[in-house]
Design a protein around this motif. Structure first.
Motif, PDB file in Angstrom:
ATOM      1  N   ASN A  39      27.286  39.650 -37.703  1.00 20.14           N
ATOM      2  CA  ASN A  39      27.932  38.756 -37.290  1.00 20.14           C
ATOM      3  C   ASN A  39      28.257  38.975 -35.735  1.00 20.14           C
ATOM      4  OD1 ASN A  39      28.599  37.669 -39.815  1.00 20.14           O
ATOM      5  ND2 ASN A  39      30.186  38.997 -40.178  1.00 20.14           N
ATOM      6  N   LEU A  40      28.185  39.992 -35.206  1.00 12.25           N
ATOM      7  CA  LEU A  40      28.610  40.494 -33.750  1.00 12.25           C
ATOM      8  C   LEU A  40      26.925  40.083 -32.969  1.00 12.25           C
ATOM      9  CD1 LEU A  40      30.818  43.406 -33.752  1.00 12.25           C
ATOM     10  CD2 LEU A  40      31.220  40.967 -33.818  1.00 12.25           C
ATOM     11  N   ALA A  41      26.081  40.311 -33.594  1.00 11.73           N
ATOM     12  CA  ALA A  41      24.784  40.216 -32.865  1.00 11.73           C
ATOM     13  C   ALA A  41      24.450  41.526 -32.027  1.00 11.73           C
ATOM     14  CB  ALA A  41      24.445  38.762 -32.079  1.00 11.73           C
ATOM     15  N   ALA A  42      25.014  42.581 -32.560  1.00 12.74           N
ATOM     16  CA  ALA A  42      25.122  43.764 -31.908  1.00 12.74           C
ATOM     17  C   ALA A  42      25.013  44.907 -32.854  1.00 12.74           C
ATOM     18  CB  ALA A  42      26.422  44.000 -30.815  1.00 12.74           C
ATOM     19  N   ASP A  66      25.998  47.144 -27.068  1.00 13.67           N
ATOM     20  CA  ASP A  66      26.133  46.053 -26.644  1.00 13.67           C
ATOM     21  C   ASP A  66      24.777  45.175 -26.804  1.00 13.67           C
ATOM     22  OD1 ASP A  66      24.410  46.680 -24.651  1.00 13.67           O
ATOM     23  OD2 ASP A  66      26.052  47.028 -23.235  1.00 13.67           O
ATOM     24  N   HIS A  67      24.742  43.838 -26.179  1.00 11.17           N
ATOM     25  CA  HIS A  67      23.488  43.005 -26.277  1.00 11.17           C
ATOM     26  C   HIS A  67      22.443  43.602 -25.639  1.00 11.17           C
ATOM     27  CE1 HIS A  67      25.645  41.862 -22.825  1.00 11.17           C
ATOM     28  NE2 HIS A  67      24.710  41.394 -22.390  1.00 11.17           N
ATOM     29  N   ARG A  68      22.601  44.565 -24.831  1.00 10.55           N
ATOM     30  CA  ARG A  68      21.466  45.208 -23.881  1.00 10.55           C
ATOM     31  C   ARG A  68      20.974  46.485 -24.768  1.00 10.55           C
ATOM     32  NH1 ARG A  68      24.429  44.081 -18.625  1.00 10.55           N
ATOM     33  NH2 ARG A  68      25.541  45.788 -19.228  1.00 10.55           N
ATOM     34  N   MET A  69      21.626  46.830 -25.825  1.00 10.04           N
ATOM     35  CA  MET A  69      21.468  48.127 -26.687  1.00 10.04           C
ATOM     36  C   MET A  69      21.845  49.247 -25.940  1.00 10.04           C
ATOM     37  SD  MET A  69      20.266  46.776 -29.292  1.00 10.04           S
ATOM     38  CE  MET A  69      19.963  48.359 -30.160  1.00 10.04           C
ATOM     39  N   ILE A 116      31.425  43.881 -23.196  1.00 16.05           N
ATOM     40  CA  ILE A 116      32.295  43.644 -24.497  1.00 16.05           C
ATOM     41  C   ILE A 116      32.712  42.217 -24.717  1.00 16.05           C
ATOM     42  CG2 ILE A 116      34.763  43.964 -23.589  1.00 16.05           C
ATOM     43  CD1 ILE A 116      35.407  45.676 -25.942  1.00 16.05           C
ATOM     44  N   LYS A 117      32.269  41.489 -23.548  1.00 19.87           N
ATOM     45  CA  LYS A 117      32.963  39.730 -23.750  1.00 19.87           C
ATOM     46  C   LYS A 117      32.107  39.243 -24.986  1.00 19.87           C
ATOM     47  CE  LYS A 117      33.059  35.627 -21.308  1.00 19.87           C
ATOM     48  NZ  LYS A 117      32.928  35.001 -22.198  1.00 19.87           N
ATOM     49  N   ILE A 118      30.639  39.546 -25.187  1.00 14.14           N
ATOM     50  CA  ILE A 118      29.876  39.034 -26.159  1.00 14.14           C
ATOM     51  C   ILE A 118      30.598  39.474 -27.624  1.00 14.14           C
ATOM     52  CG2 ILE A 118      27.720  38.906 -27.398  1.00 14.14           C
ATOM     53  CD1 ILE A 118      26.499  39.068 -24.489  1.00 14.14           C
TER      54      ILE A 118
END
Length: 123
Positions: A39-42, A66-69, A116-118
């Motif tokens: 759900n968070l794509a993280a 985060d999205h950059r791992m 943390i925005k994503i």
């Protein structure tokens, strides 16, 4: 009437006993963590969980990337006290959330957005 009453008492008691098993608690926590990750794509992982009564949950080795791992949050121990749970709206209200020896790494990207925005937007 007595059989119905016994049935109504037996089902919650059996569920409570089953949920006290640490292996079952950890299995369920890993399933929940996988859903949260999706759900968070993280990446979100939990190594172990201990449910104390019905309102206190101790999570061990919590990791959120985060999205950059990159590590956004790592907590060897996270303790949550549940206040209210709305299953229909999938909402959980906590009265307390404690992080022990946690590392939180906030960073901005080239567009000046916090990592943390994503995560927050996905909630």
């Amino acid at each position: 009437m007595v059989i119905i009453l016994l049935g109504l008492l037996t089902i919650p008691a059996t569920a409570f006993i089953i949920l006290q098993n640490k292996q079952i608690q950890t299995y369920l926590a890993k399933k929940v963590a996988a859903t949260v990750s999706e759900n968070l794509a993280a990446e979100f992982t939990v190594e172990a969980v201990d449910i104390i009564f019905f309102n206190r949950i101790v999570l061990k080795e919590v990791l959120l990337k985060d999205h950059r791992m990159d590590t956004l949050l790592h907590a060897p121990s996270m303790i949550a006290t549940l206040k209210k749970m709305d299953r229909s709206g999938r909402i959980i209200n906590l009265s307390r959330l404690s992080l022990e020896d946690a590392t939180i790494r906030l960073a901005t990207d080239t567009t000046r957005d916090l990592n943390i925005k994503i995560i927050i937007d996905a909630l």
